[in-house]
Design a protein around this motif. Structure first.
Motif, PDB file in Angstrom:
ATOM      1  N   PHE A 221      29.737 -85.248 -51.063  1.00 23.73           N
ATOM      2  CA  PHE A 221      31.549 -84.362 -50.515  1.00 23.73           C
ATOM      3  C   PHE A 221      32.267 -84.734 -51.782  1.00 23.73           C
ATOM      4  O   PHE A 221      32.828 -84.263 -51.927  1.00 23.73           O
ATOM      5  N   ARG A 222      32.474 -86.447 -52.404  1.00 23.13           N
ATOM      6  CA  ARG A 222      32.561 -86.261 -53.667  1.00 23.13           C
ATOM      7  C   ARG A 222      32.343 -84.993 -54.546  1.00 23.13           C
ATOM      8  O   ARG A 222      33.530 -84.956 -55.430  1.00 23.13           O
ATOM      9  N   HIS A 223      31.277 -85.420 -55.286  1.00 24.98           N
ATOM     10  CA  HIS A 223      30.285 -84.346 -55.712  1.00 24.98           C
ATOM     11  C   HIS A 223      30.968 -82.995 -56.335  1.00 24.98           C
ATOM     12  O   HIS A 223      31.460 -82.984 -57.507  1.00 24.98           O
ATOM     13  N   PHE A 224      30.926 -82.579 -54.655  1.00 22.19           N
ATOM     14  CA  PHE A 224      31.296 -80.983 -54.359  1.00 22.19           C
ATOM     15  C   PHE A 224      32.535 -81.022 -54.491  1.00 22.19           C
ATOM     16  O   PHE A 224      33.185 -79.764 -54.464  1.00 22.19           O
TER      17      PHE A 224
ATOM     18  N   MET B  55      25.953 -74.790 -44.279  1.00 25.13           N
ATOM     19  CA  MET B  55      26.586 -75.213 -44.359  1.00 25.13           C
ATOM     20  C   MET B  55      27.956 -74.985 -44.110  1.00 25.13           C
ATOM     21  O   MET B  55      27.817 -77.349 -43.711  1.00 25.13           O
ATOM     22  N   GLU B  56      28.666 -74.241 -44.019  1.00 23.25           N
ATOM     23  CA  GLU B  56      30.097 -74.913 -43.533  1.00 23.25           C
ATOM     24  C   GLU B  56      29.864 -75.731 -41.704  1.00 23.25           C
ATOM     25  O   GLU B  56      30.858 -76.945 -41.526  1.00 23.25           O
ATOM     26  N   ARG B  57      28.629 -75.296 -41.081  1.00 22.59           N
ATOM     27  CA  ARG B  57      28.142 -75.925 -39.668  1.00 22.59           C
ATOM     28  C   ARG B  57      27.936 -77.046 -40.603  1.00 22.59           C
ATOM     29  O   ARG B  57      28.238 -78.376 -39.046  1.00 22.59           O
ATOM     30  N   ASP B  58      27.381 -77.624 -41.204  1.00 20.19           N
ATOM     31  CA  ASP B  58      26.557 -79.104 -41.464  1.00 20.19           C
ATOM     32  C   ASP B  58      27.979 -79.881 -41.328  1.00 20.19           C
ATOM     33  O   ASP B  58      28.118 -81.141 -41.245  1.00 20.19           O
ATOM     34  N   ILE B  59      28.578 -79.603 -42.483  1.00 22.86           N
ATOM     35  CA  ILE B  59      29.818 -80.427 -42.219  1.00 22.86           C
ATOM     36  C   ILE B  59      30.766 -80.806 -41.235  1.00 22.86           C
ATOM     37  O   ILE B  59      31.461 -82.199 -41.421  1.00 22.86           O
ATOM     38  N   ARG B  60      30.918 -79.670 -40.873  1.00 21.49           N
ATOM     39  CA  ARG B  60      32.152 -79.790 -39.831  1.00 21.49           C
ATOM     40  C   ARG B  60      31.089 -80.899 -39.121  1.00 21.49           C
ATOM     41  O   ARG B  60      31.646 -81.558 -38.151  1.00 21.49           O
ATOM     42  N   ARG B  61      29.660 -80.366 -38.561  1.00 22.41           N
ATOM     43  CA  ARG B  61      29.157 -81.549 -37.529  1.00 22.41           C
ATOM     44  C   ARG B  61      29.125 -83.048 -38.201  1.00 22.41           C
ATOM     45  O   ARG B  61      28.935 -83.792 -37.190  1.00 22.41           O
TER      46      ARG B  61
ATOM     47  N   ALA C  99      39.320 -79.404 -44.737  1.00 20.35           N
ATOM     48  CA  ALA C  99      39.027 -78.241 -44.091  1.00 20.35           C
ATOM     49  C   ALA C  99      37.862 -78.075 -43.581  1.00 20.35           C
ATOM     50  O   ALA C  99      37.496 -76.804 -43.071  1.00 20.35           O
ATOM     51  N   TYR C 100      37.431 -78.845 -42.865  1.00 20.38           N
ATOM     52  CA  TYR C 100      36.561 -79.279 -41.970  1.00 20.38           C
ATOM     53  C   TYR C 100      36.896 -79.658 -40.860  1.00 20.38           C
ATOM     54  O   TYR C 100      35.460 -79.983 -39.565  1.00 20.38           O
TER      55      TYR C 100
END
Length: 83
Positions: free
Chosen positions: A44-47, A1-7, A53-54
């Motif tokens: 992104f807003r909901h969570f 998930m972190e990789r997806d958010i960074r992308r 941070a990304y």
């Protein structure tokens, strides 16, 4: 998930920098990519994802997210969905 958010953050920042001079959306004016990414912005807003941070060092991706969430048609739709 972190990789997806960074992308996504990287993509948003790059597209806004390269093509967004004509307005607040990804390619300046509202277009299909903005409609495509609005559900991502809602997640992104909901969570409560802190885009800084990304890799959103300058806040460009967060500003784009906020722009999508403030788009008038989206606000109308979301108000109707909550009824």
């Amino acid at each position: 998930m972190e990789r997806d958010i960074r992308r996504i953050v990287s993509l948003w920042r790059e597209m806004r920098r390269r093509f967004g001079a004509g307005g607040p959306y990804m390619f300046g004016e509202w277009s299909v990519p903005d409609a495509f990414y609005t559900p991502v912005a809602t997640r992104f807003r909901h969570f409560q994802i802190d885009l800084a941070a990304y890799g959103d060092d300058d806040g460009l991706a967060a500003a784009y997210r906020d722009t999508l969430l403030a788009q008038p048609d989206f606000l109308e739709w979301s108000a109707e969905a909550l009824r």
